[in-house]
Write a protein that holds these residues in place. Structure first.
Motif, PDB file in Angstrom:
ATOM      1  N   UNK A 114       0.835  -1.199   0.000  1.00 37.31           N
ATOM      2  CA  UNK A 114       0.000   0.000   0.000  1.00 37.31           C
ATOM      3  C   UNK A 114       0.871   1.251   0.000  1.00 37.31           C
ATOM      4  N   UNK A 115       0.310   2.361  -0.457  1.00 39.42           N
ATOM      5  CA  UNK A 115       1.040   3.621  -0.472  1.00 39.42           C
ATOM      6  C   UNK A 115       1.466   4.027   0.936  1.00 39.42           C
ATOM      7  N   UNK A 116       0.594   3.820   1.918  1.00 41.61           N
ATOM      8  CA  UNK A 116       0.937   4.160   3.300  1.00 41.61           C
ATOM      9  C   UNK A 116       2.117   3.340   3.803  1.00 41.61           C
ATOM     10  N   UNK A 117       2.202   2.094   3.363  1.00 39.73           N
ATOM     11  CA  UNK A 117       3.323   1.237   3.753  1.00 39.73           C
ATOM     12  C   UNK A 117       4.613   1.758   3.152  1.00 39.73           C
ATOM     13  N   UNK A 118       4.563   2.170   1.891  1.00 39.95           N
ATOM     14  CA  UNK A 118       5.749   2.743   1.241  1.00 39.95           C
ATOM     15  C   UNK A 118       6.181   3.996   1.991  1.00 39.95           C
ATOM     16  N   UNK A 119       5.238   4.859   2.344  1.00 37.24           N
ATOM     17  CA  UNK A 119       5.566   6.086   3.076  1.00 37.24           C
ATOM     18  C   UNK A 119       6.206   5.752   4.425  1.00 37.24           C
ATOM     19  N   UNK A 120       5.664   4.779   5.114  1.00 42.32           N
ATOM     20  CA  UNK A 120       6.201   4.366   6.418  1.00 42.32           C
ATOM     21  C   UNK A 120       7.627   3.840   6.278  1.00 42.32           C
ATOM     22  N   UNK A 121       7.858   2.961   5.323  1.00 43.34           N
ATOM     23  CA  UNK A 121       9.197   2.399   5.132  1.00 43.34           C
ATOM     24  C   UNK A 121      10.186   3.462   4.662  1.00 43.34           C
ATOM     25  N   UNK A 122       9.739   4.370   3.804  1.00 39.13           N
ATOM     26  CA  UNK A 122      10.593   5.456   3.338  1.00 39.13           C
ATOM     27  C   UNK A 122      11.042   6.307   4.519  1.00 39.13           C
ATOM     28  N   UNK A 123      10.131   6.622   5.416  1.00 39.25           N
ATOM     29  CA  UNK A 123      10.464   7.408   6.605  1.00 39.25           C
ATOM     30  C   UNK A 123      11.421   6.637   7.512  1.00 39.25           C
ATOM     31  N   UNK A 124      11.193   5.335   7.677  1.00 37.25           N
ATOM     32  CA  UNK A 124      12.078   4.524   8.503  1.00 37.25           C
ATOM     33  C   UNK A 124      13.495   4.473   7.926  1.00 37.25           C
TER      34      UNK A 124
END
Length: 134
Positions: A114-124
């Motif tokens: 999901x897009x939210x998962x990509x955003x979360x991993x990118x931030x991590x």
């Protein structure tokens, strides 16, 4: 030793090919395989490290959740994180990819994220959003 052997058996592809081949594995699954309680596995791996062909890792690193792939298999969250980082590293710096564009590229590779998962991993990973990567 038995726990480390079980980890090595499950994660053989990781040792040979790197983080993109890390498989999802839980302490519960290892505990069941060895006939011990899950908390025994947790205590045994606490503060312990393994030197691997890929570097030195805490044993807890190998216990990771997973996501489903398009072909019905599974892939570890660490491998997906690495794929997000690799996608951003290959992007055109003049036209950085949005999180949705990264999702589309990962889906083309067979990863359902999901897009939210990509955003979360990118931030991590410490990577800024597209508008700040220009």
């Amino acid at each position: 030793l038995r726990i480390a052997s079980a980890i090595a058996e499950v994660q053989r592809d990781f040792f040979e090919h790197g983080i993109s081949r890390l498989k999802p594995m839980t302490m519960g699954a290892v505990a069941e395989k060895l006939g011990v309680h899950e908390t025994t596995v947790g205590r045994a791996v606490a503060g312990k490290y393994a030197r691997t062909p890929q570097g030195v890792f805490e044993l807890r690193f190998f216990f990771t959740g997973g996501l489903k792939t398009a072909d019905g298999g599974s892939i570890s969250t660490e491998a997906v994180k690495e794929a997000v980082g690799r996608t951003i590293a290959r992007e055109d710096v003049r036209h950085p990819l949005s999180d949705q564009a990264i999702v589309a590229q990962l889906q083309a590779q067979g990863l359902q994220v999901a897009r939210r998962t990509v955003a979360k991993y990118r931030e991590q990973l410490g990577l800024p959003p597209a508008h700040k990567r220009k």
